[in-house]
Design an enzyme around this catalytic site. Structure first.
Site, mmCIF file in Angstrom:
data_model
loop_
_atom_site.group_PDB
_atom_site.id
_atom_site.type_symbol
_atom_site.label_atom_id
_atom_site.label_comp_id
_atom_site.label_asym_id
_atom_site.label_seq_id
_atom_site.Cartn_x
_atom_site.Cartn_y
_atom_site.Cartn_z
ATOM 1 N N ASN A 104 2.845 15.413 -9.733
ATOM 2 C CA ASN A 104 3.124 13.989 -9.672
ATOM 3 C C ASN A 104 3.900 13.550 -10.901
ATOM 4 O O ASN A 104 3.830 14.177 -11.952
ATOM 5 C CB ASN A 104 1.810 13.197 -9.585
ATOM 6 C CG ASN A 104 1.068 13.488 -8.307
ATOM 7 O OD1 ASN A 104 1.607 13.354 -7.230
ATOM 8 N ND2 ASN A 104 -0.181 13.921 -8.426
ATOM 9 N N HIS A 113 -0.188 14.973 -18.394
ATOM 10 C CA HIS A 113 -0.143 16.369 -18.808
ATOM 11 C C HIS A 113 0.337 17.131 -17.579
ATOM 12 O O HIS A 113 -0.250 16.985 -16.507
ATOM 13 C CB HIS A 113 -1.543 16.834 -19.221
ATOM 14 C CG HIS A 113 -1.615 18.235 -19.752
ATOM 15 N ND1 HIS A 113 -1.819 18.504 -21.079
ATOM 16 C CD2 HIS A 113 -1.507 19.428 -19.131
ATOM 17 C CE1 HIS A 113 -1.840 19.806 -21.255
ATOM 18 N NE2 HIS A 113 -1.659 20.399 -20.072
ATOM 19 N N HIS A 115 0.743 19.270 -14.599
ATOM 20 C CA HIS A 115 -0.215 20.034 -13.819
ATOM 21 C C HIS A 115 0.246 20.114 -12.372
ATOM 22 O O HIS A 115 0.964 19.242 -11.891
ATOM 23 C CB HIS A 115 -1.621 19.433 -13.902
ATOM 24 C CG HIS A 115 -1.734 18.027 -13.410
ATOM 25 N ND1 HIS A 115 -1.287 16.934 -14.132
ATOM 26 C CD2 HIS A 115 -2.254 17.533 -12.264
ATOM 27 C CE1 HIS A 115 -1.535 15.833 -13.449
ATOM 28 N NE2 HIS A 115 -2.110 16.168 -12.306
ATOM 29 N N HIS A 117 -1.129 20.867 -8.346
ATOM 30 C CA HIS A 117 -2.260 20.966 -7.428
ATOM 31 C C HIS A 117 -1.863 21.971 -6.367
ATOM 32 O O HIS A 117 -0.798 21.866 -5.759
ATOM 33 C CB HIS A 117 -2.525 19.618 -6.739
ATOM 34 C CG HIS A 117 -2.856 18.512 -7.681
ATOM 35 N ND1 HIS A 117 -4.148 18.213 -8.046
ATOM 36 C CD2 HIS A 117 -2.073 17.645 -8.348
ATOM 37 C CE1 HIS A 117 -4.141 17.193 -8.876
ATOM 38 N NE2 HIS A 117 -2.892 16.838 -9.083
#
Length: 126
Positions: A104, A113, A115, A117
């Protein structure tokens, strides 16, 4: 701070200046997570509050604010991050027949931060 990437070491400054769950709670060990895969530079773990039947989060252990902030000297860490995302998504896909990979940006990014998914299944209703 030094990060081992394969057979070489990468020295970078931690540019992190704000707060995020990954730096403040998960990487410090304050919030326990179920580790799925780990390298010197990358951590993959089961989401603590999953949104899907299978929900794994993959993060760099150094602070990179978002996908669009990946620049040198972060390139080597990002390359390793992508390899781990590929490994995890392949495993999920083989086990369940499908997988999603997402990240996102901006207002969609709850924690600033980088990341990814990796998930499978329908959204879990709360």
């Amino acid at each position: 701070m030094l990060f081992k990437l394969g057979s070489s070491l990468l020295e970078v400054d931690m540019l992190y200046t704000g707060t995020d769950i990954y730096c403040d709670l998960i990487l410090t060990g304050e919030l326990a997570v179920e580790v799925v895969h780990e390298t010197d530079a990358i951590l993959a773990f089961k989401h603590t509050q999953p949104h899907w039947q299978v929900h794994i989060v993959v993060i760099p252990k150094m602070h990179i604010s978002s996908f669009i902030e990946v620049e040198s000297p972060y390139k080597a860490v990002f390359d390793e991050l992508i390899k781990v995302v590929q490994l995890i998504s392949k495993k999920v896909s083989e086990e369940h027949g499908a997988a999603r990979v997402m990240t996102n940006l901006g207002d969609y990014q709850d924690s600033k931060h980088l990341h990814f998914h990796v998930n499978f299944g329908e959204i879990i209703k709360s």
